[in-house]
Design an enzyme around this catalytic site. Structure first.
Site, PDB file in Angstrom:
ATOM      1  N   PRO A  98       6.863  -2.628   3.020  1.00 51.79           N
ATOM      2  CA  PRO A  98       5.595  -3.029   3.649  1.00 51.79           C
ATOM      3  C   PRO A  98       4.476  -3.178   2.620  1.00 51.79           C
ATOM      4  O   PRO A  98       3.505  -3.882   2.850  1.00 51.79           O
ATOM      5  CB  PRO A  98       5.276  -1.863   4.601  1.00 51.79           C
ATOM      6  CG  PRO A  98       6.524  -1.087   4.726  1.00 51.79           C
ATOM      7  CD  PRO A  98       7.314  -1.310   3.479  1.00 51.79           C
ATOM      8  N   GLU A 125      11.149   6.799   3.733  1.00 50.63           N
ATOM      9  CA  GLU A 125       9.817   6.410   3.282  1.00 50.63           C
ATOM     10  C   GLU A 125       9.877   5.550   2.032  1.00 50.63           C
ATOM     11  O   GLU A 125       8.847   5.230   1.459  1.00 50.63           O
ATOM     12  CB  GLU A 125       8.979   7.661   3.020  1.00 50.63           C
ATOM     13  CG  GLU A 125       8.739   8.499   4.261  1.00 50.63           C
ATOM     14  CD  GLU A 125       8.274   7.667   5.437  1.00 50.63           C
ATOM     15  OE1 GLU A 125       8.936   7.704   6.479  1.00 50.63           O
ATOM     16  OE2 GLU A 125       7.272   6.940   5.296  1.00 50.63           O
ATOM     17  N   ARG A 167      18.751 -21.462   3.420  1.00 51.76           N
ATOM     18  CA  ARG A 167      18.609 -22.782   4.064  1.00 51.76           C
ATOM     19  C   ARG A 167      17.985 -23.792   3.098  1.00 51.76           C
ATOM     20  O   ARG A 167      18.006 -24.990   3.345  1.00 51.76           O
ATOM     21  CB  ARG A 167      17.805 -22.709   5.346  1.00 51.76           C
ATOM     22  CG  ARG A 167      16.376 -22.282   5.189  1.00 51.76           C
ATOM     23  CD  ARG A 167      15.736 -22.054   6.546  1.00 51.76           C
ATOM     24  NE  ARG A 167      15.609 -23.280   7.292  1.00 51.76           N
ATOM     25  CZ  ARG A 167      14.618 -24.157   7.119  1.00 51.76           C
ATOM     26  NH1 ARG A 167      13.720 -23.961   6.162  1.00 51.76           N
ATOM     27  NH2 ARG A 167      14.541 -25.239   7.866  1.00 51.76           N
ATOM     28  N   ASP A 182       9.725 -28.658   7.229  1.00 47.69           N
ATOM     29  CA  ASP A 182       9.263 -27.339   7.643  1.00 47.69           C
ATOM     30  C   ASP A 182       7.746 -27.273   7.666  1.00 47.69           C
ATOM     31  O   ASP A 182       7.081 -27.916   6.873  1.00 47.69           O
ATOM     32  CB  ASP A 182       9.755 -26.280   6.640  1.00 47.69           C
ATOM     33  CG  ASP A 182      11.224 -25.948   6.881  1.00 47.69           C
ATOM     34  OD1 ASP A 182      11.787 -26.469   7.850  1.00 47.69           O
ATOM     35  OD2 ASP A 182      11.775 -25.204   6.076  1.00 47.69           O
TER      36      ASP A 182
HETATM   37  C1  JDE Z   1       9.501   3.201   6.447  1.00 45.81           C
HETATM   38  O1  JDE Z   1       8.875   2.920   5.241  1.00 45.81           O
HETATM   39  C2  JDE Z   1       9.462   1.919   4.508  1.00 45.81           C
HETATM   40  C3  JDE Z   1      10.197   0.908   5.119  1.00 45.81           C
HETATM   41  C4  JDE Z   1      10.785  -0.051   4.337  1.00 45.81           C
HETATM   42  C5  JDE Z   1      11.553  -1.179   4.969  1.00 45.81           C
HETATM   43  O2  JDE Z   1      10.825  -2.393   4.826  1.00 45.81           O
HETATM   44  C6  JDE Z   1       9.808  -2.647   5.732  1.00 45.81           C
HETATM   45  O3  JDE Z   1       9.501  -1.841   6.576  1.00 45.81           O
HETATM   46  C7  JDE Z   1       9.101  -3.940   5.620  1.00 45.81           C
HETATM   47  C8  JDE Z   1       9.374  -4.941   4.723  1.00 45.81           C
HETATM   48  N1  JDE Z   1       8.500  -5.953   4.975  1.00 45.81           N
HETATM   49  N2  JDE Z   1       7.694  -5.585   5.981  1.00 45.81           N
HETATM   50  C9  JDE Z   1       8.045  -4.348   6.398  1.00 45.81           C
HETATM   51  C10 JDE Z   1      10.681   0.030   2.964  1.00 45.81           C
HETATM   52  C11 JDE Z   1       9.930   1.068   2.395  1.00 45.81           C
HETATM   53  C12 JDE Z   1       9.803   1.155   0.960  1.00 45.81           C
HETATM   54  C13 JDE Z   1      10.781   0.611   0.119  1.00 45.81           C
HETATM   55  C14 JDE Z   1      10.664   0.752  -1.252  1.00 45.81           C
HETATM   56  C15 JDE Z   1       9.539   1.385  -1.795  1.00 45.81           C
HETATM   57  N3  JDE Z   1       8.582   1.892  -0.973  1.00 45.81           N
HETATM   58  C16 JDE Z   1       8.700   1.773   0.352  1.00 45.81           C
HETATM   59  C17 JDE Z   1       9.311   2.009   3.148  1.00 45.81           C
END
Ligand code: JDE
Length: 256
Positions: A98, A125, A167, A182
Site C-alpha cells: 500500500p 504487516e 496483455r 485502452d
Molecule cells: C497488510 O499490510 C500490507 C499488505 C500488503 C499487500 O499489498 C497491499 O495491501 C496493497 C498493494 N497495493 N495496494 C494495496 C503489503 C504490505 C507490505 C509489503 C511490503 C512492505 N511493506 C508492506 C503490507
C-alpha cells in the site's frame, strides 16, 4: 517473459493458469514459476513471520526465508535472454505494498519491456525492510501499489499486475482485442476514461443505441466518443480532466 512469484499461498495464483495469461503460458510467451516461501524455512513450523521490533500490532515477515528464496530464484548474476535480441538481463523485483508507487498503465508498459520479473507478495504487516534494501544492491526493486486500500496480502495485487502487463505483450491479445484503444493507453486522448460501448441488438428493453453510432459517419462517431469520454472522465475523474489542456482538445477536434 519470465515471471517468478514467491508466496506462502501459491493457490492464490492459480488464476494465472486460465484465460489470457494461461494461453500466453501455453504459447510460450510467458514462463510463470510459483515458489512456496516456506520451502526456505528450516524449523518444524516453517515459520515465516515474527513480532515487529518497536512493538505494534501484527507480524512482520522474517528476512531469512525471503533472502534464501530470492538467492535461489534469482541467484546473483543470473540473467535471461533480452527481448528481440536485447542484451541478457537480470530480474526486476516487484513488491506490492500500500505504501508503494502507484501501479499505472505507464508502469505496466515499462515493466512489459523487461524480460524477467520476480514478484514478492507480502502477508501480515509486510516484509522486513532489510530484505528489500539487500535485494536493491543487486537488482532494480519496485514497490508498487495497486490502490489506496490494504489487502491481507499482495497475491491479489500480483494477479492484477501480471494481467495488466501480460496483455501488453506481443501475441497475447488477439488483434480483435487490441490493447491500443485502452482508456489509459498513450496517444488515445491520453488519459481519458472510456466512454459507453454498445453492441447488437440496436433496440433492447426499449433502449436504443445512440443514432450516431449507426450512422457510419466516422468523423461524427469519433467526436461523439471523445465527448462521451470527456463527460465520463469529468464525472468520475475530475483530476484527469484538470490535467487536460483545452487547446489539446481543439487540436484533436481539428484532426477529425
Ligand atoms: C497488510 O499490510 C500490507 C499488505 C500488503 C499487500 O499489498 C497491499 O495491501 C496493497 C498493494 N497495493 N495496494 C494495496 C503489503 C504490505 C507490505 C509489503 C511490503 C512492505 N511493506 C508492506 C503490507
Amino acid at each position: 517473459m519470465r515471471i517468478d512469484v514467491i508466496t506462502i499461498f501459491p493457490e492464490y495464483l492459480e488464476p494465472l493458469d486460465v484465460s489470457l495469461v494461461g494461453k500466453a503460458r501455453e504459447k510460450g510467451i510467458l514462463d510463470v514459476r510459483l515458489h512456496q516461501l516456506r520451502d526456505w524455512t528450516h524449523d518444524v513450523h516453517h515459520t515465516v513471520d515474527d513480532t515487529p521490533y518497536g512493538g505494534g500490532p501484527g507480524m512482520v515477515m522474517k528476512p531469512e526465508p525471503w533472502a534464501s528464496a530470492l538467492d535461489t530464484v534469482a541467484p546473483p548474476g543470473a540473467t535471461v535472454p533480452g527481448t528481440d535480441g536485447a542484451p541478457a538481463e537480470g530480474p526486476c523485483l516487484i513488491v506490492p505494498t500500500p505504501s508503494g508507487r502507484p501501479f499505472t498503465q505507464a508502469v505496466a508498459v515499462e515493466l512489459a519491456a523487461r524480460p524477467w520479473l520476480v514478484f514478492a507478495p507480502a502477508r501480515y504487516e509486510g516484509i522486513d525492510r532489510r530484505v528489500i534494501d539487500d535485494a536493491a544492491t543487486r537488482m532494480p526493486v519496485h514497490e508498487l501499489s495497486i490502490g489506496d486500500y490494504v489487502l491481507a496480502g499482495g497475491e491479489v495485487a500480483v494477479l492484477v499486475m501480471v494481467e495488466a502487463i501480460a496483455r501488453l505483450l506481443p501475441g497475447v491479445l488477439g488483434n480483435v482485442e487490441s490493447a491500443r484503444d485502452d482508456s489509459f493507453a498513450a496517444g488515445r486522448m491520453e488519459k481519458l476514461l472510456e466512454g459507453p460501448v454498445y453492441t447488437k441488438p440496436a433496440r433492447w428493453r426499449d433502449r436504443e443505441v445512440p443514432e450516431v453510432l449507426l450512422s457510419g459517419h466516422h468523423g461524427k462517431i469519433a467526436r461523439w466518443r471523445r465527448d462521451e469520454a470527456l463527460r465520463r472522465t469529468a464525472a468520475h475523474r475530475p483530476d484527469l480532466v484538470a490535467a487536460f489542456r483545452p487547446e489539446e482538445l481543439d487540436r484533436r477536434d481539428r484532426e477529425v
